[in-house]
Motif scaffolding. Structure first.
Motif, PDB file in Angstrom:
ATOM      1  N   ARG A  52       0.806  -1.217   0.000  1.00  0.00           N
ATOM      2  CA  ARG A  52       0.000   0.000   0.000  1.00  0.00           C
ATOM      3  C   ARG A  52       0.838   1.265   0.000  1.00  0.00           C
ATOM      4  O   ARG A  52       0.398   2.310   0.477  1.00  0.00           O
ATOM      5  CB  ARG A  52      -0.952   0.031   1.195  1.00  0.00           C
ATOM      6  CG  ARG A  52      -2.190   0.823   0.855  1.00  0.00           C
ATOM      7  CD  ARG A  52      -3.177   0.807   1.936  1.00  0.00           C
ATOM      8  NE  ARG A  52      -2.781   1.538   3.095  1.00  0.00           N
ATOM      9  CZ  ARG A  52      -3.602   1.822   4.088  1.00  0.00           C
ATOM     10  NH1 ARG A  52      -4.857   1.411   4.034  1.00  0.00           N
ATOM     11  NH2 ARG A  52      -3.202   2.490   5.120  1.00  0.00           N
ATOM     12  N   ARG A  74      -2.245   1.934  10.473  1.00  0.00           N
ATOM     13  CA  ARG A  74      -1.619   1.277  11.609  1.00  0.00           C
ATOM     14  C   ARG A  74      -2.059  -0.192  11.723  1.00  0.00           C
ATOM     15  O   ARG A  74      -1.250  -1.075  12.018  1.00  0.00           O
ATOM     16  CB  ARG A  74      -1.981   2.030  12.879  1.00  0.00           C
ATOM     17  CG  ARG A  74      -1.072   1.815  14.034  1.00  0.00           C
ATOM     18  CD  ARG A  74      -1.514   2.681  15.179  1.00  0.00           C
ATOM     19  NE  ARG A  74      -1.012   4.031  15.077  1.00  0.00           N
ATOM     20  CZ  ARG A  74       0.137   4.398  15.636  1.00  0.00           C
ATOM     21  NH1 ARG A  74       0.856   3.539  16.308  1.00  0.00           N
ATOM     22  NH2 ARG A  74       0.553   5.632  15.530  1.00  0.00           N
ATOM     23  N   ALA A  77      -0.178  -2.132   9.273  1.00  0.00           N
ATOM     24  CA  ALA A  77       1.229  -2.285   9.645  1.00  0.00           C
ATOM     25  C   ALA A  77       1.422  -3.315  10.755  1.00  0.00           C
ATOM     26  O   ALA A  77       2.533  -3.763  11.006  1.00  0.00           O
ATOM     27  CB  ALA A  77       1.808  -0.937  10.088  1.00  0.00           C
ATOM     28  N   LEU A  80       1.320  -6.588   8.234  1.00  0.00           N
ATOM     29  CA  LEU A  80       2.166  -6.715   7.062  1.00  0.00           C
ATOM     30  C   LEU A  80       3.393  -5.829   7.219  1.00  0.00           C
ATOM     31  O   LEU A  80       3.284  -4.628   7.428  1.00  0.00           O
ATOM     32  CB  LEU A  80       1.309  -6.276   5.864  1.00  0.00           C
ATOM     33  CG  LEU A  80       1.793  -6.399   4.442  1.00  0.00           C
ATOM     34  CD1 LEU A  80       0.589  -6.539   3.536  1.00  0.00           C
ATOM     35  CD2 LEU A  80       2.582  -5.187   4.053  1.00  0.00           C
ATOM     36  N   GLY A  81       4.573  -6.443   7.163  1.00  0.00           N
ATOM     37  CA  GLY A  81       5.812  -5.674   7.279  1.00  0.00           C
ATOM     38  C   GLY A  81       6.538  -5.659   5.946  1.00  0.00           C
ATOM     39  O   GLY A  81       6.385  -6.559   5.129  1.00  0.00           O
ATOM     40  N   LEU A  82       7.333  -4.601   5.740  1.00  0.00           N
ATOM     41  CA  LEU A  82       7.998  -4.442   4.443  1.00  0.00           C
ATOM     42  C   LEU A  82       9.469  -4.122   4.633  1.00  0.00           C
ATOM     43  O   LEU A  82       9.832  -3.284   5.449  1.00  0.00           O
ATOM     44  CB  LEU A  82       7.334  -3.289   3.679  1.00  0.00           C
ATOM     45  CG  LEU A  82       8.085  -2.802   2.442  1.00  0.00           C
ATOM     46  CD1 LEU A  82       7.822  -3.723   1.271  1.00  0.00           C
ATOM     47  CD2 LEU A  82       7.705  -1.377   2.094  1.00  0.00           C
ATOM     48  N   GLN A 157       8.367  -5.809  14.217  1.00  0.00           N
ATOM     49  CA  GLN A 157       7.031  -5.311  13.890  1.00  0.00           C
ATOM     50  C   GLN A 157       5.971  -6.380  14.167  1.00  0.00           C
ATOM     51  O   GLN A 157       4.789  -6.080  14.294  1.00  0.00           O
ATOM     52  CB  GLN A 157       7.022  -4.885  12.417  1.00  0.00           C
ATOM     53  CG  GLN A 157       5.908  -3.951  12.017  1.00  0.00           C
ATOM     54  CD  GLN A 157       6.072  -3.509  10.562  1.00  0.00           C
ATOM     55  OE1 GLN A 157       7.173  -3.522  10.013  1.00  0.00           O
ATOM     56  NE2 GLN A 157       4.980  -3.123   9.929  1.00  0.00           N
TER      57      GLN A 157
ATOM     58  N   GLY B 222       5.668   1.369   5.496  1.00  0.00           N
ATOM     59  CA  GLY B 222       5.517  -0.017   5.928  1.00  0.00           C
ATOM     60  C   GLY B 222       5.266  -0.132   7.422  1.00  0.00           C
ATOM     61  O   GLY B 222       4.695  -1.114   7.889  1.00  0.00           O
ATOM     62  N   GLY B 224       3.346   1.895   9.024  1.00  0.00           N
ATOM     63  CA  GLY B 224       2.027   2.444   9.334  1.00  0.00           C
ATOM     64  C   GLY B 224       2.003   3.953   9.504  1.00  0.00           C
ATOM     65  O   GLY B 224       1.010   4.506   9.959  1.00  0.00           O
TER      66      GLY B 224
END
Lengths: 263, 328
Positions: A52, A74, A77, A80-82, A157, B222, B224
């Motif tokens: 996203r 939030r 997040a 899903l972590g990137l 995360q 990522g 948030g």
């Protein structure tokens, strides 16, 4: 199955060009998916769309059926972590300082650092073998150590889904394998769902359960590596004549480019 | 918070009351710093209390508040733009404040309105900046370039007005645009102090977001954080602080630019602790500069902005040579 990412007629574009066009994808939850394709085929852009970071101009991305672009930032997040391809390392930050930032989605504006936060950081450091490096500045680490510190940030995360954009780029073979083994362990032992962009087809076939092959922003093939990766596909997508043989170690497909004939 | 930050904060916490007491004690009616400090809280001889509370305290407090606000504004901007030269003077806020104040002088408004005009001018400049730069999704480099253009345009407009002014107006306008703490009142100090205190708390609360932004937009997204929104929040905060400082002291140069570098040199990379230290150091520096121009320099009546600029220029050169040496 949870943690299923899917796209429907997804179109992603930057201001001047369309990079991904009309993509229908279903990425299995609880599996490792590798996204491969030639340069500029839209791999990284697709990952940005799945995380996203880029709004689709048409179509949608869903996570377990829910529209990704309607979820609060939030909340997403936390699931899903990137790990971007070239993350920015803040000046003079320590490994632990970096990993602590991974707790951001779990913290509120006024909430203090909690025991749960610290535990998540300790687990992430331990899991990536960076506990001993915790007080070292990240910008003084070797490439392999630095990549492990960044993976530790995404682990802190605490998300069930991990998106990794070319996690092995700029690493030598030993460190490439370290990172891929770590990813395999995260999947096997912690049940994480992983979607990663890779360049090396042999590594993708070895480590991934599911392979997505992109070509010019469209889907060229998708499925288990053993079923989709063949000489015809590689020649069509990468324009490399080759033969595909079973990997002598694992039996997964291994791409051997044909030698150039000098006439 | 690391040890160096704690030590520096402690040192600043000792120096600040000492320098404040000294500043309050200096002047035509001489007294000891201790007497001055007591007089500030209403104890001691009536004459001392009157001199300290009515004449000296507003100016001293205005210096502390404006100095702290400027330094924090500079630090927020330097971190946001990842550019060590970013400061409110560069992105047009200071120019806007000058423009607002001088415009009101030109229209013949009372002196009392000038701080408000400065505040308004700073916000208008920020609006111009936003209008030109934000549409393009705020590429950071572009924001700085647009800011430079806004600053140059507003400075030109200010100069034009000053040249056109009758002589006595021109001199008071020039005094204002150099940055001066002359003639501050309790009303201004109370209002400015309250607003700056609130904004400092906001800056501390936003510090976590600033740290996440340091990871780059992709990682921040990522995690948030909406990078554009967080950047806008921090930018508005920095602009408001700089405009408030300009309202109290005029456009004092170099404090916003120099203090964050000094703090980094003393205490290392940014943390919430160094944010506090930045505010304290800025307050100390501006008050120190004001004591210098008011009591120590033979040339009386020099505006404080002239002193900070005179000190700031060699400091900037020192930073540059240091940078050159550390570069490979």
């Amino acid at each position: 199955m949870r943690n299923q990412l899917a796209t429907r007629r997804l179109r992603l574009r930057y201001s001047d060009r369309t990079v991904v066009d009309g993509l229908d994808l279903a990425l299995p939850g609880g599996a490792i998916t590798a996204v491969v394709g030639p340069n500029a085929c839209g791999k990284s852009t697709l990952l940005r769309g799945l995380a996203r970071l880029l709004d689709p101009t048409a179509g949608s991305v869903t996570l377990d059926g829910a529209d990704l672009h309607r979820m609060p930032a939030r909340a997403l997040a936390k699931r899903l972590g990137l790990l971007p391809q070239q993350p920015v390392t803040p000046e003079a930050i320590t490994v632990e300082g970096l990993v602590r930032l991974g707790r951001h989605p779990h913290q509120r504006l006024l909430s203090p650092w909690s025991a749960a936060d610290q535990q998540a950081v300790e687990r992430a450091l331990h899991r990536t073998g960076t506990t001993e490096l915790r007080d070292q500045p990240v910008d003084r680490l070797s490439g392999g150590q630095r990549q492990r510190a960044w993976i530790a940030l995404t682990l802190a995360q605490d998300t069930e889904l991990l998106l990794l954009d070319e996690p092995t780029t700029f690493l030598d073979l030993r460190h490439q394998l370290d990172v891929l083994d770590l990813v395999a362990d995260l999947h096997r032992e912690l049940g994480r769902t992983v979607v990663m962009v890779l360049h090396d087809l042999g590594q993708a076939a070895r480590y991934a359960d599911h392979l997505v092959v992109l070509h010019q922003g469209r889907l060229a093939a998708a499925g288990p590596p053993g079923e989709v990766l063949d000489a015809e596909l590689v020649e069509r997508v990468f324009e490399v004549p080759c033969q595909v043989v079973p990997d002598p170690e694992t039996g997964t497909p291994l791409v051997i480019p044909r030698a150039r004939r000098i006439s | 918070m690391n040890r160096r930050t704690v030590l520096c904060c402690l040192a600043a916490a000792v120096l600040l009351p000492a320098l404040t007491a000294t500043a309050l004690s200096l002047g035509q009616v001489a007294m000891s710093p201790a007497t001055a400090l007591r007089a500030l809280f209403g104890f001691g001889q009536g004459g001392d209390v009157l001199v300290v509370r009515e004449f000296r305290a507003p100016r001293v407090l205005a210096a502390l508040i404006a100095g702290g606000a400027l330094a924090v504004s500079g630090r927020l901007l330097q971190r946001l733009f990842r550019n060590p030269l970013a400061s409110p003077d560069v992105i047009g806020v200071t120019g806007g404040a000058s423009f607002g104040a001088v415009l009101l002088l030109a229209l013949g408004a009372s002196q009392l309105m000038i701080p408000l005009a400065a505040l308004g001018g700073g916000l208008v400049a920020a609006g111009l900046l936003g209008g030109f730069a934000w549409r393009s999704r705020a590429a950071v480099g572009r924001l700085v370039l647009v800011g430079l253009a806004v600053q140059a345009g507003l400075a030109a407009a200010v100069n034009l007005m000053i040249v056109r002014f009758p002589a006595e107006l021109a001199s008071s306008a020039l005094q204002w645009t150099t940055g001066s703490l002359y003639g501050r009142t309790w009303t201004e100090v109370r209002a400015g102090g309250t607003a700056v205190a609130v904004l400092l708390v906001a800056a501390l609360l936003l510090d976590r977001r600033a740290a996440v932004l340091d990871l780059g937009d992709e990682s921040a997204g990522g995690l948030g954080l909406r990078p554009d929104r967080a950047r806008l929040q921090i930018l508005l905060l920095a602009i408001a602080l700089a405009s408030l400082a300009a309202a109290l002291s005029g456009p004092v140069g170099f404090v916003a630019l120099a203090v964050p570098h000094l703090v980094r040199l003393l205490a290392g990379p940014p943390t919430p602790g160094t944010l506090l230290l930045t505010a304290l150091t800025g307050a100390l520096l501006l008050l120190g500069a004001d004591v210098l121009v008011l009591h120590l320099l033979p040339l009386r009546g020099l505006p404080v902005g002239a002193a900070t600029a005179t000190l700031g220029a060699p400091w900037l050169l020192f930073l540059l040579t240091r940078h050159d040496r550390s570069a490979p």
